[in-house]
Write a protein that holds these residues in place. Structure first.
Motif, PDB file in Angstrom:
ATOM      1  N   ARG A  81       7.525 -26.808 -34.953  1.00  0.00           N
ATOM      2  CA  ARG A  81       7.478 -26.233 -36.408  1.00  0.00           C
ATOM      3  C   ARG A  81       5.772 -26.632 -36.360  1.00  0.00           C
ATOM      4  O   ARG A  81       5.327 -27.861 -36.300  1.00  0.00           O
ATOM      5  CB  ARG A  81       7.974 -26.501 -37.863  1.00  0.00           C
ATOM      6  N   TYR A  83       2.490 -26.812 -40.133  1.00  0.00           N
ATOM      7  CA  TYR A  83       2.353 -26.505 -41.141  1.00  0.00           C
ATOM      8  C   TYR A  83       0.621 -26.058 -42.072  1.00  0.00           C
ATOM      9  O   TYR A  83      -0.115 -26.383 -40.792  1.00  0.00           O
ATOM     10  CB  TYR A  83       2.244 -27.503 -42.505  1.00  0.00           C
ATOM     11  N   GLY A  85      -2.804 -26.545 -42.875  1.00  0.00           N
ATOM     12  CA  GLY A  85      -3.772 -27.293 -44.130  1.00  0.00           C
ATOM     13  C   GLY A  85      -5.204 -26.854 -44.039  1.00  0.00           C
ATOM     14  O   GLY A  85      -5.337 -25.567 -44.184  1.00  0.00           O
ATOM     15  N   GLN A 165      -3.495 -23.753 -38.877  1.00  0.00           N
ATOM     16  CA  GLN A 165      -2.534 -24.194 -38.678  1.00  0.00           C
ATOM     17  C   GLN A 165      -3.070 -25.242 -38.074  1.00  0.00           C
ATOM     18  O   GLN A 165      -3.975 -25.508 -37.580  1.00  0.00           O
ATOM     19  CB  GLN A 165      -1.720 -23.882 -37.514  1.00  0.00           C
ATOM     20  N   PRO A 180      -2.993 -30.726 -45.226  1.00  0.00           N
ATOM     21  CA  PRO A 180      -1.425 -29.323 -45.438  1.00  0.00           C
ATOM     22  C   PRO A 180      -1.337 -28.777 -46.343  1.00  0.00           C
ATOM     23  O   PRO A 180      -1.727 -29.853 -48.049  1.00  0.00           O
ATOM     24  CB  PRO A 180       0.548 -30.271 -45.006  1.00  0.00           C
ATOM     25  N   LEU A 183       3.585 -28.132 -50.234  1.00  0.00           N
ATOM     26  CA  LEU A 183       4.823 -27.879 -49.285  1.00  0.00           C
ATOM     27  C   LEU A 183       5.436 -27.049 -50.135  1.00  0.00           C
ATOM     28  O   LEU A 183       6.283 -26.314 -49.090  1.00  0.00           O
ATOM     29  CB  LEU A 183       5.114 -29.124 -48.923  1.00  0.00           C
ATOM     30  N   GLU A 184       5.404 -26.768 -51.470  1.00  0.00           N
ATOM     31  CA  GLU A 184       6.265 -26.257 -52.606  1.00  0.00           C
ATOM     32  C   GLU A 184       5.744 -24.434 -52.158  1.00  0.00           C
ATOM     33  O   GLU A 184       6.483 -23.786 -52.560  1.00  0.00           O
ATOM     34  CB  GLU A 184       6.161 -26.214 -53.607  1.00  0.00           C
ATOM     35  N   GLN A 186       4.248 -23.740 -49.572  1.00  0.00           N
ATOM     36  CA  GLN A 186       4.210 -22.844 -48.221  1.00  0.00           C
ATOM     37  C   GLN A 186       5.987 -23.097 -47.055  1.00  0.00           C
ATOM     38  O   GLN A 186       6.468 -23.845 -47.391  1.00  0.00           O
ATOM     39  CB  GLN A 186       2.759 -23.210 -46.846  1.00  0.00           C
ATOM     40  N   THR A 187       5.863 -21.908 -46.077  1.00  0.00           N
ATOM     41  CA  THR A 187       7.559 -22.186 -45.728  1.00  0.00           C
ATOM     42  C   THR A 187       6.398 -22.666 -43.847  1.00  0.00           C
ATOM     43  O   THR A 187       5.827 -21.770 -43.216  1.00  0.00           O
ATOM     44  CB  THR A 187       8.055 -20.795 -45.294  1.00  0.00           C
ATOM     45  N   ALA A 188       6.675 -24.069 -43.328  1.00  0.00           N
ATOM     46  CA  ALA A 188       7.086 -23.807 -41.824  1.00  0.00           C
ATOM     47  C   ALA A 188       7.063 -22.380 -41.320  1.00  0.00           C
ATOM     48  O   ALA A 188       7.850 -22.629 -40.773  1.00  0.00           O
ATOM     49  CB  ALA A 188       7.422 -25.132 -41.833  1.00  0.00           C
TER      50      ALA A 188
END
Length: 228
Positions: A81, A83, A85, A165, A180, A183-184, A186-188
């Motif tokens: 997986r 994220y 960035g 990515q 990244p 994270l709130e 995006q979804t991996a």
């Protein structure tokens, strides 16, 4: 016939595949004949008649090929997986991207942002700036790349920020990955592999697939910006 496995892979796994290919060939005698491109581009090539033994795509892209019976369903495995960035040219100050408010302000203040046109990260980023209400402002100064690594635009001076990515940003020398996107927001992205149904090297392809999914690859994945 040369002992080689033809692999078509998303750019996100390029660092890991390149790093392991030499050791894999030395251990097994099988060469990894790899080509890398965004998932959407690879799907188009495969549907246009290009052949491969093994593919690594986004989870959604691979599932499409499974549904079309182009990939053997029983061979499908999730590998890693990643994220999305942001990077800057090496040595430049790192902007604030730790919070939604900080990211929004940074994107509005920067001279130019590079992001991809058809990759998973580019599709996500285009949607993100719409959600943040800044799409017109960002796109007016954006460098939208049709393919390849967006961080290369930092080296050429065309952009001050690059979005992709994290594993793809890390492929370019002379840049710093800031971190990244929050994270709130995006979804991996999940990257999956499977053997093509038409492969004439099923045994070699399955052996490579098993190796890619093995625990010994975990350090390589993490070193190249991915999580197992």
């Amino acid at each position: 016939m040369e002992n080689a496995v033809r692999l078509l892979s998303t750019l996100a796994l390029k660092g890991a595949v390149v790093r392991l290919s030499g050791d894999y060939q030395a251990a097994t005698g099988t060469r990894i004949d790899a080509d890398f491109a965004p998932t959407i581009g690879l799907l188009k090539r495969l549907r246009g008649g290009e052949t491969a033994d093994l593919v690594i795509l986004t989870q959604e892209g691979l599932q499409q090929l499974v549904a079309e019976a182009a990939v053997v369903a029983a061979t499908k495995v999730d590998l890693a997986r990643s994220y999305v960035g942001i990077a800057v040219k090496a040595g430049r100050p790192h902007p604030d991207i730790a919070t939604t408010a900080g990211l929004r302000a940074t994107l509005l203040a920067t001279r130019s942002v590079a992001y991809s046109q058809i990759g998973a990260s580019g599709i996500f980023f285009a949607s993100l700036i719409e959600r943040l209400g800044i799409a017109s402002e960002v796109n007016a100064r954006a460098v939208i790349t049709p393919s390849g690594f967006t961080a290369e635009r930092l080296i050429t001076g065309e952009a001050d920020l690059a979005v992709q990515q994290i594993s793809e940003l890390m492929q370019v020398e002379g840049i710093d990955v800031v971190g990244p996107i929050p994270l709130e927001l995006q979804t991996a992205a999940i990257f999956s592999a499977g053997r093509m149904a038409a492969s004439k090297r099923a045994e070699q392809a399955d052996r490579l697939l098993q190796y890619l999914a093995s625990p010994e690859l975990i350090p390589v994945l993490r070193d190249t910006g991915l999580e197992p």
